[in-house]
Write an enzyme that holds these catalytic residues in place. Structure first.
Site, mmCIF file in Angstrom:
data_model
loop_
_atom_site.group_PDB
_atom_site.id
_atom_site.type_symbol
_atom_site.label_atom_id
_atom_site.label_comp_id
_atom_site.label_asym_id
_atom_site.label_seq_id
_atom_site.Cartn_x
_atom_site.Cartn_y
_atom_site.Cartn_z
ATOM 1 N N CYS A 121 0.839 -1.207 0.000
ATOM 2 C CA CYS A 121 0.000 0.000 0.000
ATOM 3 C C CYS A 121 0.870 1.253 0.000
ATOM 4 O O CYS A 121 2.006 1.236 0.467
ATOM 5 C CB CYS A 121 -0.881 -0.034 1.248
ATOM 6 S SG CYS A 121 -2.352 0.977 1.077
ATOM 7 N N ASP B 222 -6.715 -3.131 10.874
ATOM 8 C CA ASP B 222 -5.540 -2.274 11.011
ATOM 9 C C ASP B 222 -5.458 -1.806 12.463
ATOM 10 O O ASP B 222 -6.452 -1.866 13.212
ATOM 11 C CB ASP B 222 -5.673 -1.068 10.058
ATOM 12 C CG ASP B 222 -4.349 -0.363 9.785
ATOM 13 O OD1 ASP B 222 -3.295 -0.809 10.291
ATOM 14 O OD2 ASP B 222 -4.373 0.648 9.052
#
Ligand SMILES: O=C(O)c1ccccc1NCC(=O)[C@H](O)[C@H](O)COP(=O)(O)O
Length: 209
Positions: free
Chosen positions: A6, A130
């Site tokens: 990412c 996350d």
């Protein structure tokens, strides 16, 4: 297993990371992030990628029409919602973009917050867990408590994110078996500048070298 890298900001790095083995790349569409890229930049990066790789736009509390525009211009195949989007918000995006894979990120501060996952699973294709940070939306390098995720078995596939690095990925995967992993700062030199040696090392660790 899906491996998402990412915070891609450069076409050359996107192409190299795809060649090294990533099957998903994430683009940060959050203006406050040092990894922010706009729709035109995403378009330029994605033109260098093989068609098979997932192109995931990461948004935080963004309105549906803006998301739809970035998806179209940037050639995204998936949308990751990383803010406080409700189940209804997810459904609205699903209705507007039915052909696009939808991922809801949950930023977990306390273990009981994992219970939220069940509310979202009917409206999305994937979940992503996350770590919570009070000031940053993501890319924090903070790890989750992996032991507490050993009983996390949602009805949809899920990505493990948060503080994953080449030197801790094996330990994480020994404890839990997510359907995908997502890394950003753990394979970076500075935010948005990926460390290609670290990405190579990541795949060596995953593949047991
Ligand atoms: O990465 C960012 O700058 C970011 C900013 C705002 C919202 C989300 C963001 N990133 C989302 C991701 O999917 C990251 O890969 C995820 O937070 C893991 O990051 P890290 O702990 O650095 O591996």
């Amino acid at each position: 297993m899906r491996v998402k890298i990412c915070g891609i900001t450069r076409p050359d790095q996107g192409a190299t990371i795809a060649a090294l083995g990533a099957n998903a790349l994430g683009f940060i569409c959050v203006q406050q992030s040092p990894r922010f890229v706009d729709a035109i930049q995403i378009q330029q990066i994605q033109q260098q990628l093989p068609p098979s790789i997932a192109r995931i736009g990461v948004f935080m509390d963004t309105d549906v029409e803006t998301i739809a525009q970035v998806v179209k211009i940037g050639g995204l195949t998936a949308v990751q919602l990383h803010g406080g989007e409700s189940v209804e918000d997810c459904q609205a995006i699903r209705d507007r973009l039915p052909q696009i894979e939808l991922i809801k990120a949950l930023r977990i501060r306390r273990t009981w917050e994992l219970e939220m996952a069940a509310d979202y699973t009917p409206a999305v294709d994937w979940l992503l867990l996350d770590a919570y940070h009070p000031e940053m939306g993501g890319g924090t390098g903070k790890t989750l408590n992996w032991e507490s995720l050993q009983s996390f078995k949602p009805d949809k596939p899920w990505f493990l994110a948060g503080g994953l690095r080449p030197d801790n990925i094996k330990q994480a995967l020994k404890l839990i078996q997510p359907d995908g992993i997502d890394l950003s700062s753990g394979v970076e030199i500075t935010p948005g500048e990926k460390d290609l040696v670290a990405v190579q090392s990541l795949f060596a660790h995953i593949n047991g070298a």
